[in-house]
Scaffold this active site. Sequence first.
Site, PDB file in Angstrom:
ATOM      1  N   ASP A  55       0.958  -1.060  -0.057  1.00 55.16           N
ATOM      2  CA  ASP A  55      -0.127   0.009   0.114  1.00 55.16           C
ATOM      3  C   ASP A  55       0.935   1.218  -0.131  1.00 55.16           C
ATOM      4  O   ASP A  55       1.669   1.476   0.835  1.00 55.16           O
ATOM      5  CB  ASP A  55      -0.940  -0.049   1.282  1.00 55.16           C
ATOM      6  CG  ASP A  55      -2.012   1.246   1.197  1.00 55.16           C
ATOM      7  OD1 ASP A  55      -1.663   2.153   0.640  1.00 55.16           O
ATOM      8  OD2 ASP A  55      -3.139   0.748   1.812  1.00 55.16           O
ATOM      9  N   VAL A  56       0.728   2.152  -0.885  1.00 55.04           N
ATOM     10  CA  VAL A  56       1.556   3.263  -0.989  1.00 55.04           C
ATOM     11  C   VAL A  56       1.493   4.184   0.337  1.00 55.04           C
ATOM     12  O   VAL A  56       2.165   5.041   0.451  1.00 55.04           O
ATOM     13  CB  VAL A  56       1.534   4.164  -2.377  1.00 55.04           C
ATOM     14  CG1 VAL A  56       1.841   3.145  -3.757  1.00 55.04           C
ATOM     15  CG2 VAL A  56      -0.023   4.632  -2.522  1.00 55.04           C
ATOM     16  N   TYR A 148     -10.082  14.967  -4.941  1.00 57.23           N
ATOM     17  CA  TYR A 148      -8.797  14.394  -5.860  1.00 57.23           C
ATOM     18  C   TYR A 148      -8.103  15.454  -6.303  1.00 57.23           C
ATOM     19  O   TYR A 148      -7.032  15.723  -6.553  1.00 57.23           O
ATOM     20  CB  TYR A 148      -9.798  13.818  -6.962  1.00 57.23           C
ATOM     21  CG  TYR A 148      -8.907  13.083  -8.083  1.00 57.23           C
ATOM     22  CD1 TYR A 148      -8.848  14.149  -9.378  1.00 57.23           C
ATOM     23  CD2 TYR A 148      -8.497  11.858  -8.053  1.00 57.23           C
ATOM     24  CE1 TYR A 148      -7.872  13.570 -10.271  1.00 57.23           C
ATOM     25  CE2 TYR A 148      -7.826  11.509  -9.073  1.00 57.23           C
ATOM     26  CZ  TYR A 148      -7.755  12.208 -10.177  1.00 57.23           C
ATOM     27  OH  TYR A 148      -6.804  11.691 -11.284  1.00 57.23           O
ATOM     28  N   LYS A 152      -4.310  15.911  -6.256  1.00 49.85           N
ATOM     29  CA  LYS A 152      -3.467  16.231  -7.502  1.00 49.85           C
ATOM     30  C   LYS A 152      -2.578  17.223  -7.595  1.00 49.85           C
ATOM     31  O   LYS A 152      -1.593  17.414  -8.027  1.00 49.85           O
ATOM     32  CB  LYS A 152      -4.423  15.815  -8.686  1.00 49.85           C
ATOM     33  CG  LYS A 152      -4.715  14.403  -8.851  1.00 49.85           C
ATOM     34  CD  LYS A 152      -3.428  13.402  -9.309  1.00 49.85           C
ATOM     35  CE  LYS A 152      -4.129  11.981  -9.505  1.00 49.85           C
ATOM     36  NZ  LYS A 152      -2.957  11.038  -9.626  1.00 49.85           N
ATOM     37  N   THR A 183      -9.050   4.446 -19.036  1.00 44.72           N
ATOM     38  CA  THR A 183      -8.650   3.502 -18.166  1.00 44.72           C
ATOM     39  C   THR A 183      -9.761   3.144 -17.269  1.00 44.72           C
ATOM     40  O   THR A 183     -10.799   3.908 -17.170  1.00 44.72           O
ATOM     41  CB  THR A 183      -7.511   4.121 -17.125  1.00 44.72           C
ATOM     42  OG1 THR A 183      -7.996   4.905 -16.248  1.00 44.72           O
ATOM     43  CG2 THR A 183      -6.422   4.762 -17.921  1.00 44.72           C
TER      44      THR A 183
END
Lengths: 239, 237
Positions: A55-56, A148, A152, A183
Amino acid sequence: MSEREGRGAKAPVALVTGAASGIGAETAAMFRRRGWRTAGIDLRLSDTDLSLRCDVTDAAGIRSAADEVAGQLGGIDAAVSAAGYYEEGIDVCDITREQWDSMLGVILGGTVNTCAAVLPHMIARQSGAIIAISSELALAGSTTDLHYVAAKGAVLGLVKSLAAELAATPIRLNVVAPGPTDTPLLAPDSPWRKADYLATLPLGRLVRPDEIAAAVYYLATEGVMYCGEVLSPNAGAVI
Amino acid sequence: MAARTDGRPVALVTGAAQGLGYATALRLAADGFAVAVNDISADARLTSLADRIAGLAVPADIADPDAVRDMTSTVVGQLGGVDALVANAAAMEMGPFLSQDPHIWWRQLEVNLSGHFRLVQAVVPHMRPAGGGRIVLISSEWGISGHANATAYAASKAGLIALAKGLGRELGPQGILTNAIAPAYIDTEQPVREYRAARRLRSVTEFRRPDAAVVERLVGRAPANLVCSVCFPGRFL
């Protein structure tokens, strides 16, 4: 890079987080097609030469994974921070603390942990390139996905600062900020796939993940003149 | 702007004890706002500022979600609402990325970005029934350009710029206009030696003093169609 290959040494190594799907997977595939050895870090196994599950958001876990990549493959020449996820359709006032913290933890925290894990290896070898995946939504804004957008956006400030901090070394850091890309991150019924949205894009289509991977690969290899740059392949969504 | 408890529109300014926040509070008060002034502690500068401008001192740690909620309730309860928010408070701790303490690193994100996001979430429900409002997020030139040894600060300030654009898009149709300001170095109390040294190389001399004129333009006599903008006072490019 070419010097190393010219001496007939082992192929260079790319470490990619988020390598199990989407842009991360396509990026790992691009490096492999170009003759690199690939190490993938994701929650799930990835189609890479060395696939590690981590897990990052786990700083120590990512550090161990990077150490294992360097130990088993001989070093880390490029690192791509592509791990992330997307949520939309949430009014700004309804984004919960958990949703905010999780998004910031994965998107920004994951990039922080990846950089912290690979930089000691790159500094020791005085060589390396790091590319973080941000988003065109951080450049132009968006709606109902502001956790988000903010996360980002924070990645941009982190990577530009690190690029400046390491500018006196041969290690380079840059960003790719994809526009809407085809994606699994975009659900089949996503508003980003609707005809009326696509009609607003100058190129009239989503970007392909291999096109994003090409921008990443370029920055990792030929793009030696870039420092803290943000390339945004976005079909004209932001001009 | 809606007329509130005593007839004045209401502005909430965080980080108002000194520097740009202090200058902003004075300007907005002169423009006729009832200004709620926040900083992390209820020190004499904050309370005397509130007295001076017939405003309201609302000390709170912006990173604390409960304190932010309570502060907003106090402002709404005492002054009648919130018409303008100036998110200016900031934590800054410089150091090489690889040697920074994670708690110190993430504290800057918690105050500057996450805390102000939660404050926006708290005030927007009061702006909506009033038909609109103004939000100004104070970022930094370093939020656009980054800066060596300032990864957390730059990340938080870059997040604010992106957030300003998102808020601008999402809330604009509701009459709530969000913009960001990314000032070049300002001569305030951020006690960082390297920051001061860098300032000598890049600042525009006449803009060294914190100048709230740009904030005022985005809040007080704000154009009705300015949204998602990022202004760079003092910056050459």
